[in-house]
Design an enzyme around this catalytic site. Structure first.
Site, short mmCIF file in Angstrom:
data_model
loop_
_atom_site.label_atom_id
_atom_site.label_comp_id
_atom_site.label_asym_id
_atom_site.label_seq_id
_atom_site.Cartn_x
_atom_site.Cartn_y
_atom_site.Cartn_z
N CYS A 43 1.03 -0.76 -0.15
CA CYS A 43 0.30 -0.52 0.02
C CYS A 43 0.78 1.36 0.00
O CYS A 43 0.94 2.25 -0.71
CB CYS A 43 -1.22 0.18 0.99
SG CYS A 43 -2.21 1.59 1.34
N CYS A 48 -1.52 1.34 -2.79
CA CYS A 48 -2.94 2.78 -2.58
C CYS A 48 -1.86 4.08 -2.63
O CYS A 48 -1.65 4.95 -3.12
CB CYS A 48 -3.13 2.18 -1.66
SG CYS A 48 -3.61 0.53 -0.82
N LYS A 51 0.27 5.43 -6.64
CA LYS A 51 -1.07 5.39 -7.37
C LYS A 51 -1.76 6.76 -6.69
O LYS A 51 -2.28 7.20 -7.95
CB LYS A 51 -1.92 4.42 -6.66
CG LYS A 51 -2.82 4.15 -8.20
CD LYS A 51 -3.74 3.07 -7.82
CE LYS A 51 -5.01 3.06 -6.67
NZ LYS A 51 -5.37 1.93 -6.23
N TYR A 178 -8.66 -3.76 -11.62
CA TYR A 178 -9.08 -2.13 -11.04
C TYR A 178 -7.65 -1.69 -11.23
O TYR A 178 -7.13 -0.76 -11.59
CB TYR A 178 -9.97 -2.11 -9.90
CG TYR A 178 -8.45 -2.68 -9.13
CD1 TYR A 178 -7.61 -1.69 -8.24
CD2 TYR A 178 -8.96 -3.83 -7.62
CE1 TYR A 178 -7.58 -2.02 -7.02
CE2 TYR A 178 -7.48 -4.02 -6.96
CZ TYR A 178 -6.92 -3.55 -6.42
OH TYR A 178 -6.16 -3.89 -5.25
N GLU A 182 -6.91 1.92 -13.60
CA GLU A 182 -5.98 3.06 -13.07
C GLU A 182 -5.34 2.87 -13.59
O GLU A 182 -5.09 4.60 -14.29
CB GLU A 182 -6.09 2.50 -11.43
CG GLU A 182 -7.39 2.37 -10.41
CD GLU A 182 -7.02 1.91 -8.71
OE1 GLU A 182 -8.29 2.08 -8.39
OE2 GLU A 182 -6.09 1.36 -9.32
N HIS A 435 -27.82 20.34 -2.04
CA HIS A 435 -27.85 20.84 -4.11
C HIS A 435 -27.78 22.77 -4.02
O HIS A 435 -26.71 23.35 -3.12
CB HIS A 435 -29.55 21.56 -4.10
CG HIS A 435 -29.41 22.01 -5.43
ND1 HIS A 435 -29.29 20.83 -6.44
CD2 HIS A 435 -30.12 23.32 -5.83
CE1 HIS A 435 -29.84 21.71 -7.65
NE2 HIS A 435 -30.58 23.21 -7.26
N GLU A 440 -26.21 14.55 -4.86
CA GLU A 440 -28.38 14.45 -4.35
C GLU A 440 -28.77 13.50 -5.06
O GLU A 440 -29.78 13.26 -4.38
CB GLU A 440 -28.59 15.74 -4.21
CG GLU A 440 -28.39 16.80 -5.74
CD GLU A 440 -28.85 17.45 -5.90
OE1 GLU A 440 -30.09 17.83 -5.69
OE2 GLU A 440 -27.98 18.66 -6.63
#
Length: 452
Positions: A43, A48, A51, A178, A182, A435, A440
């Site tokens: 990681c 992670c 990256k 992934y 990525e 909003h 939302e």
């Protein structure tokens, strides 16, 4: 029998370090840890963290274009890879130092060398030293897998991408998970000509079909030359890089080829098979709900168990291990409804069941909307986002939430609290919208788009 330590941890990644320092600093155990490479594991050092910093760097090009559309006079000279890489390496060095200080501050004794098991209570270090422990925790993680084919060594893996002297002009990325997606987006955003081959029918297998379909479309629209149903059948050195023959009949030269075709657990040469530790077909350590292996004194957490290969999950597994073994509070690992993010462009955030998985369990309602967000629509870009809720028709519980949008990782973390607590669609509807925001839409979708 007297042991040198109450706990010996093999592996200095996020899960192993957390378990070691909590057992030592919080539970009063005498703990040692061995790590043959850099502290922080996949990681922090090659996953992670670097990256995500590359993701940030790659996102500035469209920001510059958007800035011009909004009236800013911005000039662009391209990414200075050397400057970025220098800062990246300095940050990783800093983080590794933090990990070392955390261990030292908790009283954990560390050994900067490889370790293997000599017996169920004995660890042998690379220098031949042997240490005994009442409990041994395996946290050795995993590694990228190259395909078994001639000249596979010509390709790089995700471990290598952070150490390139310069960015290639062109790259072929092989894979559809992934990691492949990525890095395809990252390098495309940094100005590299990116081609991606995936042998399956659609990228991101296992995720919600509608969500991954949109990501595929957006990747192509942003410039990634994505070919599904395509694989490599041969590769060889060539002037300018690597010549690749593909199943789609093409033959092209790419400056670099990157394999993102899966990962395998790091259990080689740990001495496990000779001790009777049961391993799975991919070499993973088989454990029970409490992370205990078939040998009672040996436990395993994180990617080496190949359960749910995410850093926060490994940390949770390490905490549950300490609760179970050192605090007398048997704590099973909870892998249910874990949220995750895929840092493609746009991002995907997901928690719970995909529409396809939920439909197999019973009748569902699907609430979904896809639209052009205000920010990029104003700038004239055609980007689309997706918000999706999968709802049990009987209990009304939200079984899955899937977001494809910039910032989806941040959004899904908050939505995951509601999904984990078993919130119903009506409780989502009772929440007043913020909003104007993209998110939302999660609380304003009133009618299902389909019932399955």
């Amino acid at each position: 029998m007297d042991f040198d330590y109450d706990l010996f941890v093999i592996g200095g990644g996020s899960g192993g370090v957390r378990a070691a320092r909590v057992a030592a600093g919080g539970a009063g155990a005498k703990v040692a840890l061995a790590e043959e490479s850099r502290y922080g594991g996949t990681c922090v050092i090659r996953g992670c963290v670097p990256k995500k910093l590359m993701v940030f760097a790659s996102e500035f090009a469209p920001m510059v274009e958007d800035g011009r559309a909004y009236g800013w006079d911005i000039r662009e000279n391209g990414l200075d890879w050397g400057q970025f890489r220098g800062k990246l390496e300095a940050e990783l060095d800093r983080l590794e130092g933090v990990y070392r200080k955390l261990l030292a501050g908790s009283g954990v004794e560390t050994f900067d060398q490889r370790a293997r098991l000599a017996d169920p209570h004995t660890v042998e270090l690379a220098d031949g030293t042997r240490k005994t422990a009442r409990h041994i925790l395996l946290a050795t993680g995993g590694r990228p897998l190259r395909p078994e084919m001639e000249n596979a060594a010509l390709g790089i893996t995700s471990d290598d991408i952070f150490h390139l002297d310069r960015l290639p002009r062109s790259i072929l990325i092989v894979g559809g998970g992934y990691i492949a997606c990525e890095f395809a987006c990252i390098l495309n955003g940094m100005g590299v000509e990116v081609t991606q081959y995936y042998r399956g029918a659609q990228i991101l297998r296992g995720f919600d079909d509608e969500a991954r379909g949109l990501i595929s479309e957006e990747m192509r629209q942003n410039g990634v030359d994505l070919h599904i149903g395509t694989n490599i059948i041969g590769m060889e050195e060539a002037d300018g890089g690597v010549r690749v023959k593909a199943t789609n009949g093409t033959e092209r030269v790419f400056e670099k080829v990157m394999f993102a075709t899966g990962r395998v657990p790091n259990t080689d040469d740990l001495g496990l098979s000779g001790l009777g530790v049961d391993l799975g077909r991919r070499g993973e350590v088989l454990v029970d709900a409490y992370s205990q292996s078939s040998v009672p004194s040996i436990y395993a957490i994180g990617d080496v168990t190949d359960r749910l290969n995410l850093t926060p999950v490994a940390i949770r597994e390490g905490m549950a291990f300490v609760e179970t073994v050192f605090r007398g509070n048997p704590t099973p690992v909870d892998h249910d409804r874990v949220a995750t993010a895929i840092f493609t462009q746009p991002e995907m955030g997901t928690v719970g069941l995909s529409e396809e998985a939920a439909a197999e369990q019973g009748p569902i309602e699907v609430y979904c909307t896809s639209f052009r967000p205000m920010r990029t629509a104003f700038a004239g870009r055609p980007d689309r986002v997706l918000m999706k809720l999968v709802v049990c028709a009987d209990t009304r519980r939200v079984l899955g939430c899937h977001i494809v949008a910039p910032g989806a990782g941040e959004m899904i973390q908050l939505a995951a609290v509601a999904v984990k607590l078993g919130a119903t669609k009506e409780q989502f509807d009772q929440t007043v919208a913020v909003h104007p925001t993209v998110s939302e839409e999660l609380v304003t979708m009133r009618d299902p788009v389909r019932k399955v």
